[in-house]
Design a protein around this motif. Sequence first.
Motif, PDB file in Angstrom:
ATOM      1  N   VAL A  34      40.464 -15.933 -56.523  1.00 47.91           N
ATOM      2  CA  VAL A  34      39.032 -16.064 -56.250  1.00 47.91           C
ATOM      3  C   VAL A  34      38.390 -14.694 -56.082  1.00 47.91           C
ATOM      4  N   LEU A  35      39.065 -13.805 -55.327  1.00 40.52           N
ATOM      5  CA  LEU A  35      38.499 -12.492 -55.050  1.00 40.52           C
ATOM      6  C   LEU A  35      38.336 -11.664 -56.319  1.00 40.52           C
ATOM      7  N   ALA A  36      39.258 -11.810 -57.276  1.00 33.13           N
ATOM      8  CA  ALA A  36      39.181 -11.016 -58.492  1.00 33.13           C
ATOM      9  C   ALA A  36      37.949 -11.354 -59.322  1.00 33.13           C
ATOM     10  N   GLY A  41      44.067  -8.945 -60.272  1.00 28.71           N
ATOM     11  CA  GLY A  41      44.901  -9.924 -59.587  1.00 28.71           C
ATOM     12  C   GLY A  41      46.204  -9.327 -59.117  1.00 28.71           C
ATOM     13  N   LEU A  42      46.843  -8.524 -59.968  1.00 26.27           N
ATOM     14  CA  LEU A  42      48.100  -7.880 -59.589  1.00 26.27           C
ATOM     15  C   LEU A  42      47.868  -6.893 -58.453  1.00 26.27           C
ATOM     16  N   ALA A  43      46.766  -6.141 -58.517  1.00 26.46           N
ATOM     17  CA  ALA A  43      46.467  -5.178 -57.451  1.00 26.46           C
ATOM     18  C   ALA A  43      46.265  -5.880 -56.122  1.00 26.46           C
ATOM     19  N   THR A 103      43.160 -12.245 -63.360  1.00 24.69           N
ATOM     20  CA  THR A 103      44.012 -12.914 -62.383  1.00 24.69           C
ATOM     21  C   THR A 103      45.397 -13.241 -62.926  1.00 24.69           C
ATOM     22  N   ALA A 104      45.679 -12.855 -64.168  1.00 25.87           N
ATOM     23  CA  ALA A 104      46.997 -13.149 -64.721  1.00 25.87           C
ATOM     24  C   ALA A 104      48.024 -12.208 -64.098  1.00 25.87           C
ATOM     25  N   GLY A 105      49.184 -12.768 -63.773  1.00 23.34           N
ATOM     26  CA  GLY A 105      50.273 -11.954 -63.248  1.00 23.34           C
ATOM     27  C   GLY A 105      49.956 -11.323 -61.920  1.00 23.34           C
ATOM     28  N   MET A 106      49.704 -12.133 -60.902  1.00 21.41           N
ATOM     29  CA  MET A 106      49.403 -11.592 -59.577  1.00 21.41           C
ATOM     30  C   MET A 106      50.643 -11.029 -58.901  1.00 21.41           C
TER      31      MET A 106
END
Length: 396
Positions: free
Chosen positions: A378-380, A105-107, A235-238
């Motif tokens: 969603v993508l992650a 998510g962060l990436a 997805t944590a910490g996007m």
Amino acid sequence: MPGDPMLLLAPLLSVDAWFYVLIGVGLGVLFGSLPGFTATMGLAVLTPFTFWVAPDQAMAMLLGLLVSAIFSGGVPAILLNTPGTPASIAMTWDGHPLARQGRAGLALGLNAIGAFLGIFLSLVVLLIAALPLSRLALRFGPAEYFAVAVFGLSTIVGVSGGSMLKGLATGIIGLLLAVIGLDAITGYPRFTFGQPELLDGVSFIPVMVGLFGIAEVFTQMGAPPRQQLDARTQTAGMLPTREESRTLWSHGLRGSLMGIWIGIMPAAGADVGAILAWDQSRRFSKTPERFGKGSLEGLIAATTGANAGIGGSLVTTLALGIPGDSAAAVLIGALLMHGLQPGPLLFRNRPDLVATIVALVFMASLITLVWGLIGARVLAKILRIRDQYLWATVLA
């Protein structure tokens, strides 16, 4: 002047402009996310269909596709280690390791933020210094291009990881592949073995898909099964923390400037800009050993470098009528098809069109930013799909 605020605000207040930009962004996400398809290919397919719409509507779709394709190419690069477009190759080096570490998510969030930052800064340069920079780019001769080529080859040292021998061997293989085709000076076919398909050289797309797509599938098939990551962890910490952002801004700015400069030089392209931006970011980083292993600094540099090349290529495209890369060449064809001649006279005779192009690129980047941040969650979840299904998808 193209920088007139009223000229820039007109497209922003037009419902039609937003509608056609949305169409282009949607198509760009499709072409950019599918490995093997490129932004240039998408522009070439879409251009004939723009003949039946007004020039500003055609530019809205084409620019929307270009902006979102470069961004969305980073999605499979991060999640599957398979670049969606050539400009996304450098994003695999740190983006995919981050995803494997449970920070997909962060990436993806950094990919969206870096795309917007790179394009925004390149548009500022386009408005302020388009004509002076384009005149400087015209002074580039054989000696300057040779220096750039040597500089690009020197990045092999930076991206070869722990084995210098493997890096040099890979670079030599790349140079040998580049020799195949017609000689640029004499026109004599080299190492084509009588195959007409090799007269134009080895196409970049099959090389990219083979080295990054199929090779990655074979590598994963021979490796132990990966641990399925929890969706909340993915997805944590996007968004980066405040402490992380302090170092990322400087790398994002440096990557943007490198991408803009490489984009201004004709025939360079966003892929070269992304690689050089990543390498320069590694050189100035306090933690260069983390590059290639999931460095946030490396990912933001590669992303901004690739996307800043869009505005950089528009400088020479609009000011001189010389394409900065293959995608810009298609844009020139679209402009000519609609009776518009790029070059210095475009700034004098049609400042409204130049301002419209700048505004449309900004609108497309804004939509892409929103989509990238909202859709990251969603993508992650792609990482939750079983490996066998992912392998089959990538191979297909």
